[in-house]
Design a protein around this motif. Structure first.
Motif, mmCIF file in Angstrom:
data_model
loop_
_atom_site.group_PDB
_atom_site.id
_atom_site.type_symbol
_atom_site.label_atom_id
_atom_site.label_comp_id
_atom_site.label_asym_id
_atom_site.label_seq_id
_atom_site.Cartn_x
_atom_site.Cartn_y
_atom_site.Cartn_z
ATOM 1 N N VAL A 99 -19.677 4.490 5.467
ATOM 2 C CA VAL A 99 -18.593 4.438 4.865
ATOM 3 C C VAL A 99 -17.709 3.705 5.708
ATOM 4 N N THR A 100 -16.613 3.159 4.704
ATOM 5 C CA THR A 100 -15.532 2.615 5.494
ATOM 6 C C THR A 100 -14.427 3.406 5.261
ATOM 7 N N ILE A 101 -13.591 3.873 6.121
ATOM 8 C CA ILE A 101 -12.051 4.314 5.999
ATOM 9 C C ILE A 101 -10.896 3.711 6.355
ATOM 10 N N ALA A 102 -10.132 3.694 5.405
ATOM 11 C CA ALA A 102 -8.844 2.789 5.488
ATOM 12 C C ALA A 102 -7.610 3.955 5.180
ATOM 13 N N TYR A 103 -6.554 3.458 5.899
ATOM 14 C CA TYR A 103 -5.365 4.505 5.714
ATOM 15 C C TYR A 103 -4.257 3.714 4.983
ATOM 16 N N LEU A 104 -3.742 3.887 4.018
ATOM 17 C CA LEU A 104 -2.881 3.290 3.133
ATOM 18 C C LEU A 104 -1.412 3.913 3.207
ATOM 19 N N THR A 105 -0.553 3.022 3.119
ATOM 20 C CA THR A 105 0.976 3.216 2.946
ATOM 21 C C THR A 105 1.168 3.454 1.356
ATOM 22 N N GLY A 106 0.561 3.085 0.398
ATOM 23 C CA GLY A 106 0.510 3.147 -0.897
ATOM 24 C C GLY A 106 -0.584 2.885 -1.774
ATOM 25 N N ILE A 107 -0.461 2.763 -3.039
ATOM 26 C CA ILE A 107 -1.668 2.321 -3.878
ATOM 27 C C ILE A 107 -1.116 1.414 -4.769
ATOM 28 N N PRO A 108 -1.804 0.772 -5.686
ATOM 29 C CA PRO A 108 -1.385 0.022 -6.801
ATOM 30 C C PRO A 108 -0.801 0.906 -7.881
ATOM 31 N N ALA A 109 0.124 0.596 -8.684
ATOM 32 C CA ALA A 109 0.570 1.432 -9.897
ATOM 33 C C ALA A 109 -0.734 1.620 -10.920
ATOM 34 N N SER A 110 -1.395 0.683 -11.092
ATOM 35 C CA SER A 110 -2.444 0.907 -12.132
ATOM 36 C C SER A 110 -3.763 0.915 -11.651
ATOM 37 N N ASP A 111 -4.401 1.634 -12.214
ATOM 38 C CA ASP A 111 -6.001 1.857 -11.668
ATOM 39 C C ASP A 111 -6.787 0.587 -11.990
ATOM 40 N N ASP A 112 -6.401 -0.176 -12.870
ATOM 41 C CA ASP A 112 -7.016 -1.460 -13.252
ATOM 42 C C ASP A 112 -7.018 -2.608 -12.047
ATOM 43 N N ILE A 113 -6.073 -2.283 -11.202
ATOM 44 C CA ILE A 113 -5.951 -3.318 -10.091
ATOM 45 C C ILE A 113 -6.921 -2.592 -8.959
ATOM 46 N N LYS A 114 -8.057 -3.334 -8.632
ATOM 47 C CA LYS A 114 -8.861 -2.831 -7.595
ATOM 48 C C LYS A 114 -8.638 -3.014 -6.316
ATOM 49 N N LEU A 115 -9.036 -2.253 -5.507
ATOM 50 C CA LEU A 115 -8.930 -2.209 -4.132
ATOM 51 C C LEU A 115 -10.060 -2.602 -3.234
ATOM 52 N N THR A 116 -10.210 -3.210 -2.266
ATOM 53 C CA THR A 116 -11.310 -3.523 -1.404
ATOM 54 C C THR A 116 -11.440 -2.470 -0.381
ATOM 55 N N ALA A 117 -12.685 -2.511 0.312
ATOM 56 C CA ALA A 117 -12.830 -1.387 1.328
ATOM 57 C C ALA A 117 -11.749 -1.371 2.336
ATOM 58 N N ALA A 118 -11.058 -2.523 2.603
ATOM 59 C CA ALA A 118 -10.042 -2.811 3.666
ATOM 60 C C ALA A 118 -8.619 -2.698 3.275
#
Length: 489
Positions: A99-118
């Protein structure tokens, strides 16, 4: 001859075998495909549960302290063991390499906006950070398996997809994002605009023994009025907007029934009648002669209510008055700062300079009693809150005309009764203009109320900020904090 041909043409014997021969591969293919999908669903469920647990374990450590990421990585690698049962590798324990773990300061408002593993979303916004003070989310993604190595998500199909131009291998890559939620419960529904230029300046100010006073002013200009440093307003509770009476009760009772999240609070719309009655119960002062909803049984006074007032008993009721002209030299409340950054001071604003008439207060209330004990306990420039607690902890201390304990009601609470808890907002950066806004919280703070709140229309409150809920705080707010991790994706 023609008869034989006609007879053969009309003969339907054996037609079922032909149809079976044609459909059998299709039926077998669908059966194999159903088995593959069932196995894939099982593998995906195993993987999703695994990354969910890993993300939650890591996110639970993201509390803003300097070692948050170190602790999150340790939790990620050591606290949990997860296995998959349907991968190509068989019973496969999920390892760090899977697995890859990344630490984020926030997330997109909509779940329709995808996130890469980075941690980069489909709009190109990079949410990833390595700053332990900023990250609030842990993202865990199953890695892609190579063609030569079987990873956690590798899956070999039974259905021969290669015969129809496909691949006989699937690669499942579920993802989970968990976030850290910091909330304060049993909390007075108030926010204040940070009176300092930054959160760092506030942290520096509250770190010493001397506590500059803050002069809190209610913004009364309506929903379109701009809030500035030192202004205060009220919060909507999780159950919705409370009436002015309910808000006053929440300022009076010992355990207000509400929790507020540091990720965002909502301001209450509309002007509210000053909550002075709720604050003044802490000083043993009750409206309507101790009758009504604000009574000592639900809103007891603090164990130290010294406020520069004379106790008066008339007709069986007990109340307080301001001292008369011949008594003023014998009564003295905790003084305000000598300077409030206005007039002769160098700055304009609502902050004090931390210097106050300790010697005068001590002389009036304790005569010639030695100050060595209080200065040892509180420092050479003591805060008013520390002096207040010293008076509580030393009941035999020589006292002047005004006594330390409440004289009207004896049902008292601990010293924290004179503290109110507020959310600190950067009102300039967030353009706070009244109610109905959802705003991020810089920190939660405890404010020691130094004097009674004046009657309407004067809703000003004077106090000292004692502690804040950041990593440099003294930890006194932890008893009110509720920290938990939850899944967001």
């Amino acid at each position: 001859m023609l008869g034989t041909i006609r007879e053969f043409w009309n003969d339907q014997r054996g037609i079922a075998m032909i149809l079976v021969s044609i459909m059998l591969p299709v039926l077998v293919g669908f059966a194999l495909l159903a088995i593959d999908m069932s196995r894939a669903n099982g593998l995906h469920a195993d993987l999703q549960k695994g990354v969910d647990a890993l993300a939650l374990a890591a996110a639970a450590e993201l509390d803003g302290n300097t070692d948050a990421i170190i602790r999150a990585n340790r939790a990620f690698t050591t606290l949990l063991a997860n296995e998959t049962l349907f991968s190509t590798a068989g019973e496969h324990p999920i390892a760090t390499a899977d697995v890859t773990i990344a630490y984020l300061t926030g997330i997109p408002a909509s779940d329709d906006i995808k996130l890469t593993a980075a941690g980069v979303d489909s709009n190109g916004v990079n949410w990833a950070s390595t700053d332990p003070k900023l990250v609030k989310f842990a993202e865990v993604t199953v890695n892609a398996s190579s063609t030569t190595a079987d990873g956690a998500g590798a899956f070999a199909t039974i259905f021969p997809a290669s015969f129809i131009g496909g691949g006989d291998r699937m690669d499942l890559r579920p993802q989970a994002v968990a976030g850290f939620t910091n909330a304060l419960c049993q909390f007075t529904p108030m926010f204040i605009c940070n009176p300092y230029a930054s959160l760092g300046a506030l942290q520096t100010a509250v770190s010493g023994t001397s506590k500059p006073m803050i002069w809190l002013k209610e913004q009364t200009g309506g929903n379109n009025a701009q809030y500035g440093p030192g202004n205060y307003g009220f919060l909507s509770s999780p159950e919705g907007d409370k009436s002015a009476q309910k808000l006053t009760e929440m300022f009076a009772v010992t355990n207000p029934p509400a929790c507020y999240s540091q990720s965002g609070v909502k301001t209450r719309p509309g002007n509210v009648t000053p909550v002075n009655d709720g604050i003044n119960t802490r000083f043993d002062i009750y409206p309507n002669g101790n009758s009504g909803k604000l009574v000592p049984s639900s809103a007891p006074p603090a164990p130290n209510v010294r406020k520069g007032m004379v106790v008066k008993k008339t007709g069986g009721s007990c109340s307080y008055d301001l001292p008369g002209s011949g008594q003023t030299n014998n009564y003295k409340a905790l003084p305000r700062d000598n300077c409030f950054y206005s007039g002769t001071c160098t700055q304009a604003g609502v902050l004090g300079n931390g210097a106050w008439d300790f010697a005068g207060y001590w002389s009036v209330n304790h005569g010639n009693a030695s100050t060595s004990g209080v200065l040892t306990a509180c420092g050479a420039s003591p805060s008013r809150y520390c002096v207040y607690k010293y008076e509580i902890n030393n009941p035999t201390l020589k006292s002047g005309q005004e006594k330390t304990p409440p004289q009207c009601n004896t049902t008292t609470q601990l010293a924290d009764r004179r503290l109110v808890y507020v959310a600190i907002i950067d009102c300039a950066a967030n353009n706070v203009q009244g109610g109905g806004q959802t705003l991020p919280v810089q920190a939660f703070a405890s404010v020691f109320v130094t004097e009674t709140a004046g009657g309407p229309p004067n809703a000003d409150i004077y106090g000292e900020i004692q502690d804040i809920s950041t990593s440099v705080g003294q930890g006194t707010l932890k008893k009110l904090q509720r920290n938990e991790a939850q899944l967001y994706r």
